[in-house]
Each structure stands twice: as structure tokens, then as C-alpha cells.
Design an enzyme around this catalytic site. Structure first.
Site, PDB file in Angstrom:
ATOM      1  N   LYS A 198      29.275   1.559  -6.561  1.00 42.41           N
ATOM      2  CA  LYS A 198      28.738   1.310  -7.901  1.00 42.41           C
ATOM      3  C   LYS A 198      27.221   1.516  -7.943  1.00 42.41           C
ATOM      4  CE  LYS A 198      29.995  -1.012 -11.386  1.00 42.41           C
ATOM      5  NZ  LYS A 198      30.353  -2.001 -12.434  1.00 42.41           N
TER       6      LYS A 198
ATOM      7  N   LYS B 297      17.633  -3.354 -11.926  1.00 42.31           N
ATOM      8  CA  LYS B 297      18.040  -4.106 -10.738  1.00 42.31           C
ATOM      9  C   LYS B 297      18.916  -3.227  -9.838  1.00 42.31           C
ATOM     10  CE  LYS B 297      21.502  -6.608 -10.672  1.00 42.31           C
ATOM     11  NZ  LYS B 297      22.574  -7.468 -11.168  1.00 42.31           N
TER      12      LYS B 297
ATOM     13  N   THR C 255      32.458  -7.808 -10.798  1.00 42.98           N
ATOM     14  CA  THR C 255      31.322  -7.083 -10.242  1.00 42.98           C
ATOM     15  C   THR C 255      30.368  -8.098  -9.623  1.00 42.98           C
ATOM     16  OG1 THR C 255      31.443  -5.238 -11.760  1.00 42.98           O
ATOM     17  CG2 THR C 255      29.293  -5.677 -10.785  1.00 42.98           C
TER      18      THR C 255
END
Lengths: 289, 289, 289, 289
Positions: free
Chosen positions: C170, C238, C95
Site C-alpha cells: 500500500k 504521512k 488498514t
């Protein structure tokens, strides 16, 4: 007192003229040198390049249109860096982002010079009448030295500490402005929809504790769907975004500013980005499509 | 010109004194009649009951502390309704909700009288100096008749149309006020957390397009964590809620006001409801508990 | 089918073991080579360096802990770039942010290789049982070639188009997750404060149209103030911020996500950033300090 | 076991049929008595009036369309109140506001009867298959007595305490639902605008921790701009408003629900109030008008 002045756009021309009128010796430079002529007619000298101006003057002020121009006069050939040195000060009054400001600051200082960022609040008219508000940050000694010039250019100058603080102060102020404009727009639409006269609302507001030049100046135009851009909505939204980022870095939760920012984004999605930021009013008015 | 005046609290006393000073004949009444003495010393007559005042005067003004008192002087024994009749006017300047105002209006009118709601913007000092802002709604003919009195009591009066519009105008104004206070609070905290001087922010704001008496008046106290209640936070939040309800009825989406309302609710949950509404500042400051 | 596998952390080990169990020939590499032993015991070969693995295998999969590690195995000495060439494919399942992914993609492609980013949804347990969800983007031909491996590693794989789309997907999913967690937290606190039993609310939710594994899994722990971090709040915030930025770039106004983001920021300001993102529940609970 | 059943609309018919199928003796009443015939064909008795039903049965269940109907069968001539008495129970399963529920509760109890409010979650199909979720509140003894019936009507019943708690639980659940629908809508639009395939997003969501029947059921229709009303947007917005009011009373700040509520209001202002509440998706999509 002698100062250099780089950049003779709308703002720079008004400011350098002001300095001349108040007895300063001014050496000017502009990318298109012909623009210097009017200043010369009022007593200015001309420098052929930014470097030439810095060579001649103890203090040089710059007022440029954007970060690219601000970087160019410093770093390009014949730029400020070639002559800046110990004992000389450089004051950038352009509105630039913190990163640009830091880059210039570091270069000036590493060449022995002194640096101040000093963005202003106020546009053409206050520039002509010496009524700007000056948000200076950087070296205090240079600020003190520049006070006679700041006193001519502005109705008030602030020394805000380290480089970057001038830009931050503008962001905080513009964030409050953006939220206020949304609050105002919501109030105007609510008044209309519940059967009140919008002009009466403007009058009532202007007689009370919230009376302010922005509501007074923009309200009547908004009611006429006149959004001639004084400060484009997309720039206001960019400043909201940057202020929210600043809040993110510092863990400050700002739900009202965030809601206002989304309204400005909605306005952008409606194609209103190039109009005045008061066009956010249109997002509150949306009805059947 | 002769007027009746019901209610001699802080506001009512200042207003009736003002009328006397400006040559009006005033017949006063107060629940505690002793409070009438000072006015009598300045030339007022006394009515034993609200009904007696109305009987004597063509126009009667009321300035009472809350909806219960406003209803009581009208509907109770010896109340306004017993003497109101064709040719007589009743002007309620108390701040009451729209329902209370409608109830009084209907009763006065069904008895042949004339009615005006006329809540004011401004507190003790403007009341003493005749600088109130008067938000009148109801019968236009009575408004016109009352103008000489309004000219003494306020710096400006508005006629806003049908009964209820005075209350609505106050809600719209207070909603804008609540959102502005949140925007201001968020800006103050952001400035502090990112290393700016809060007092400089106050100064910068006061020199620009958003300069307003509220920021100027409350800012320094907020920075000292002084929230002495001028307008209690729980009342501000109630007005936000009512303004949002008004928006709901009229299908006006107001995301910024809604975010501000939630911040005021958060402040209430923190036990700040009885402090000044500027205490919403504390919700933005929250850090580790 | 033969594949290379770089990175044997919790995820990578489970994934490569899975491939072995399902008949793949696997050549593994890990920064700490000793970690390869367990895989070797199950039939894996070892490559001494990333370059050695790529040299040996037509397709190499990487599962690394962060962007720095992902860049290092590609660009450092003995890295992937030294052996990648026409006919070889590199699939990064770590990721990472879009920028890192683009950088790797460009390098692989300019060396003649083929590239796929393929971040996964799911953690340790789904990795062990081959129940990951694979969000692949990049070269379709390589995706098609990798399907046998993806079928072993995940319960489902998606091909989402150009490089960057995996990361974007995502973000969108995590943004919805963050807003849902706030909605859930507000509901839990409202239930408690208005006298309802919170566990009954969990049960009611789990029987209706909104029943979902997240509410079911996290609800009971939240009621016990147990915020052991599965996904740290600061990372969730975030991702909210990055999703809002993505919305900003595309002029999508997202007021609910923005409100949720500010709540997560509030949680950070309260020192909850390292707890599970369900700790945003604490921001709703705040009462007298 | 014998029960009375008042109201044979879509829900009531399905529920009483269910009771009959499961061996209950049921005496039914409906304003239009002809609607009783089908039930009679399956073994039901008919009561001529609500009072007659209550006279005959120890427990009477009501399932009516709105608060007006719920009040009417109790308070009108030949209504429930005429026969309710010690030893008899009345269970109102209609969805009504807390005030209506309290009014009915007080009247029943002051006549010696026993009362339970028991709104349900679930619509026609779960009513037919006995898969409702029953949110009961009021007298525990009556709840215990009614369990055999509840076991037939629902897959699960809850006893939530005092009258009003059933309605509150529905508001909390619907508030979470409204916020989730906004989060989902924002995610769908963000995906589209940044170049992702919306159907892939639906698939990814349905494979992860947020998978839920609502996203699964409504997502594909939303992408086809199909907003056939299962639950009208204006009712969803009303429930958001009532839930926010409940939060206001209890000093619970709910910024995400408030933002969602404003989006639903925006949808109403766009004329979408009669469509399904998933039409809030349209507010996120707004672009150039």
C-alpha cells in the site's frame, strides 16, 4: 572549582586535562579505570564509580561515546542516579538523541538534581585547545554555574533553552552542512566536465563570499578521491533524515535538504556509507557503468 | 605602464583610479565624457572615442554595464575595432554572457588584435581597494602582459584557458552560492519553527566549519526581513538556470541545484525577483495564505 | 461456508452484506451491537463479543477503523485472543501500520491460530459491489482457505508473502500516487500560465498513454478549486514519509518522491492538510502573497 | 474533398493512405518520389514538388521528420512558399519546436496563405487506424475547414488557439509523462528492495485509480531490462528541459519535474540516452559500482 568528569575517551581526556591545566580540581572516572592514570599524573583524583564521583562533586560532567554509554552511567548499578540529589548538577556533553537526553533529564530531575545537555561542535583538536562550541540546554541556573568550566572547554557556549534544543541545533547545523556539501560536489563536477580546472574553482571559492573552512579543508582531498572518514556519510545521512523529520513535525518544507538527503542515500546504495560524507561527490560523478 | 580604460561607472571609476594611484599612465573614455573629469584631476588623459584610446594605448581595458554596452564600444562607429591591430590587446572585464564574449573575441582577433575576457568577482568596495578576484580567459600572452595591472586591481587573478571559461567559472560559483543560500534559508526557518533562537543559529554557524562571509553578512538582515538588493534574485535565478543548462550540455545531473532553482522560481512567482537573492528565505516561510 | 465478521462501519457493513448475498453464513459483531440489526434482517447471526464470534467460526474477518480498534478487538477482555486456537483463522482487513499488524500476528500465532493481514484498495462503492483489491500477507494456507470469501469481496486478491508486505505494498502504491498527483498539478498550472486551456489538457491526457481514473476523476474538481477530501492530504503525506523511510532502510534513493513529499509538506504548512491530497495543486499555484 | 500531402515516412504514409481509404482525393509528394508509388496504387495523384502540390490543392498537409525538413519544404526552391496564396491553407502536422513553427507560420501568412500547426500524439499504429490525437493551433477558419480530414486521421482533434500552443501542449503532456515514469521507476525499485514481488505491484497498480496504458505497456519490459526505444530517453529529457524552460518564462516552480529531469540527465550521463525513456529506471537501481 571542583568538578567530576565521567568518560575519558579521546574527547573526555582532552577536556578533563584542559580543566586541570586551568586550575580546576577534577575527579575522574572511566569504565577502564587504568585510563585515569595519566590524568592522576596531572593532579586529578579518581572516583571508583559514577556514583562516587557525583557524591564527591557538586557538578559532574559526562562525555560518553554513545547513547547506550550515556544511559549506562546514569541508570546502572553504582550510577549517577544513586547519588544525584538536591544541590547537585549533572551535565551530559555526549552527542545523543533527544529521547535519550529526555530520559536522563527526567531521571536526574525526579531525584532532585539539576540537568544540562551540552553537546559540542568540534573534535579532538578543538577539545585539546579549548576551542569547542558548546550547545547547552536545560536548567539555566546550572548553565550559569558551569560557565567557568565552559569558558575553559570552549571558545563559546550557548544556552539554548529547554532540554532537546542542543540536539536540535546540531541537526539544523548538520543539515545545512549536508546541503552545502552537495552544492559543493555538484559545482566541482560541473567545473570538471565543462573544462574548468577544479583547483582554480577551489581557489576562486576561497577568495569570495562563500569561503569556509569545510570547502578549504575537504576540497583538495575530494579531488584526489580521498574520503578518509572524519564524519561518516551514513551518520551525515542519518542527521539529514532526522532534520527532515523535524521539519515534517513542524510542517517546514525543505526541498533542497530533501534532494541532498536522496543523494546521500544514493551514496549509501553505492556502498559509500562508511567513507567521509564528502564521498557524496561520487554520486555526482557517476558515468557509464 | 600605459593603459586605456573604457567605462567609468561605479566599478570602472574605482578601478582606473586605482591604476592611477599605483603609477599607471591611464587614458580614459566614458560615454558621458564629463565623468572623465575627476580622473583627469588625478592625472588621467582623456580619449575622445574608444578608437582613440585604443590607438594611443598598447592595452585597453573595458568595464561596461551590460552586453549591449560591451558590444557597442567595440562594433559601433569610432569603436575599438577601428584601431585594434597586431600588437594591441583588449581586455573586457565586464560581466557578459559567453556568446557576447565570443563575438567580441572573434572580431578583435580577426583584426589582428589580442583578447582577454576577465570578469571579476567583487563589487564597489573591493574595486576601490584593489581586492577584486579576476577570472581571465583568452590569450595567455596578453594575460601575462596584463599581470602588473591585475596585481593592482585584484587580490588575485586567474588564467582559466579559452574564452568562455571566465563566464563559466562565474556560473559555477554562483550556482554553489544559490544552493548554499537555500540550505541556509531552510536551516533558519527550521530553527525558528522548532523553537530555537535564530540568532544563536547564526552564531553557532559562524563558529564552525561552515563559517563564511555570506551567512555572516546576510543572516541578520534576513531575520529582519531586509532584502535590499545587493544581487537581485532574478539574476541569481538566471545564473542557476544557465548553470543547469551548462550541466545539461555536459550531462551532469545536479539535483540540489535544480531544487534550489525551483525555489528561486517560486520566489519570482511571489513577486520577489527584484529583491536580494536571500529573499528565497520567504519561500521557505510560507504558511497559511 | 461460515465466517465471522468484526466491525460494521461503512466498509464492514458493505462487505458482510456482500458475503450474505453470495450465500455465506455470517456471524457479525460490532461495538455498537444495534448496527448488527440490518445484517440480521438479511440473514446474519450475531456474536455478543469478538471472542464469541471466533468461538463459533473457523475463519473470522475484521474490518476496523484504526490501529487502536484493531488492537482492542484482539487484546481486550472478550477479545479474539480468548478463543483463537489451533485450526482457527483470523484475517484483519483493516488498514494498519506494520507494527500493529506484527503485534496482532504474533499474538494470534502464539495462541495456535492462523493469521492474515489483508488491507484493501478501494472504498465504499467497490466494497458494495465486490470490487475491492485485496493485499493479503501472512499464512498461505489461510489465504487459500479464504479465497471463496475474497472472490466475493474483491475483483482480485494477492498473496504477498510474509506479514507486513500488505502494508508495504500500500505504501509503494500510495507513493506513486502522490508523485503522480504532483506531476499532474505541475502540468495543470504550467498549462494555465502559458496560455493553454486546462480542460483541453485534461482531454488530451485522457486520450493518451497516461489516461487514468485518478486524473479523470480529480482533474475537473481541482480546476474548480474543489478539494473535498476523499483521501486527506495529511494522510497522503504521512504515507509518502513512510514510503521514503522504507526507502531509507533499504538504501533506495527516490528524488522524485522526496520532492513530492516536500510539496505535500508545503501544503500542510499552508493549512491544507485536511483537504483532499489533490490540494497540493495549490502549492504550485502560489503567486504574490 | 481534395488535399495535398507532403512527406510519406512511416507516419505520413499511414495518414495519407487513411485519407484515400476514406474517399479523399490526395496529391502526394515525397523527397524520394518512388515512395509515392504505393499511394498511387491506391488512387493518389503525385505532385513533382511541394509547390506543385500546393498549386493543385486548396489544403496541403505536411508530415515531416524534423524541423530541418519542415523548413526545407517551405522555404527551398520549388517549396510551399512559391505557390501559397490567398485562399490556400497549409497544415504542418510535424513535431517541431515553437520557433520553427512561428517561422513557417509567418512566411505562409505574409504570402497571403493560411496556417495551422497540428502536431499529433500517437505513433505508427494509431496513424494507421485513424486514432491519433491532433493538437491544432493557428487559424480557426482553416481548422474548421480541415475537420473532415482530422476526423479521418484522428480519434479527436483540439483547436488550441494561437500558433505555438500545439507545441506547448505536447511539452506539458510529455513533462507529466516524464515525472510519472520516474515515480513508477522509484516504486518498482522500492518494491523489489523491500521484498515485494514487482509483478504483483504491476497488477495492483493496474487494478486501481492510477491504472494507465503506459505503466501497463512498459512495466513488464522494464522488469526484463528491455528498453527498446519507442521514445528515446534523450528526447524525453529534451522535452523535460523545454517544459522547465517554459515554466521558467512563466515563473512556475515545478520541483517534481525538475527532480525527474535531473534523473533523466543522470541516465544520459550513464550512456542510456538512446534507449527508451523508461531506462531512467536504471538510475534508481544503481548500487555498488
Amino acid at each position: 572549582m571542583e568538578v567530576g568528569f565521567l568518560g575519558l575517551g579521546i574527547m573526555g581526556k582532552a577536556m578533563s586535562m584542559n580543566l586541570l591545566r586551568n586550575g580546576f580540581k577534577v575527579t575522574v572516572w572511566n569504565r577502564t579505570l587504568a585510563k585515569c592514570n595519566e590524568l592522576v599524573a596531572h593532579g586529578a583524583s579518581v572516583g571508583e564509580t559514577p556514583a562516587a564521583v557525583v557524591k564527591k562533586c557538586k557538578i559532574t560532567i559526562a562525555m560518553l561515546s554513545d547513547p547506550a554509554a550515556a544511559l549506562s552511567v546514569v541508570f546502572d548499578k553504582d550510577g549517577v542516579l544513586e547519588q544525584i540529589c538536591s544541590g547537585k548538577g549533572y551535565i551530559d556533553m555526549s552527542t545523543v538523541d533527544a529521547e535519550t537526553s529526555s530520559k536522563i533529564s527526567e531521571a536526574i530531575i525526579s531525584n532532585g538534581g539539576h540537568f544540562l545537555e551540552a553537546p559540542v561542535s568540534g573534535s579532538k583538536q578543538p577539545a585539546e585547545t579549548g576551542q569547542l562550541v558548546i550547545l547547552a540546554a536545560g536548567e539555566k541556573a546550572l548553565y550559569d554555574e558551569a560557565i567557568p568550566a565552559f569558558n575553559v572547554l570552549g571558545k563559546k557556549s550557548f544556552f539554548l533553552g529547554q532540554v532537546g534544543n542542543g540536539a536540535k541545533m546540531k541537526l539544523v547545523v548538520n543539515m545545512i552542512m549536508g546541503s552545502m556539501m552537495n552544492a559543493f560536489s555538484e559545482g566541482l563536477v560541473l567545473a570538471e566536465k565543462c573544462g574548468l580546472d577544479s583547483h582554480s574553482l577551489l581557489d576562486v571559492l576561497d577568495l569570495g563570499g562563500m569561503a569556509n573552512p569545510m570547502f578549504r579543508g575537504k576540497g583538495p582531498a575530494m579531488l584526489k578521491t580521498d574520503f578518509s572518514p572524519a564524519f561518516p556519510l551514513k551518520h551525515q545521512q542519518k542527521d539529514m533524515r532526522l532534520a527532515l523529520s523535524l521539519g515534517d513535525e513542524n510542517a517546514v518544507s525543505m526541498p533542497v535538504a530533501a534532494a541532498a538527503n536522496e543523494a546521500f542515500k544514493k551514496a549509501r546504495s553505492m556502498g559509500l556509507g562508511d567513507l567521509d560524507f564528502s564521498a557524496v561527490y561520487e554520486t555526482v560523478k557517476i558515468t557509464k557503468q
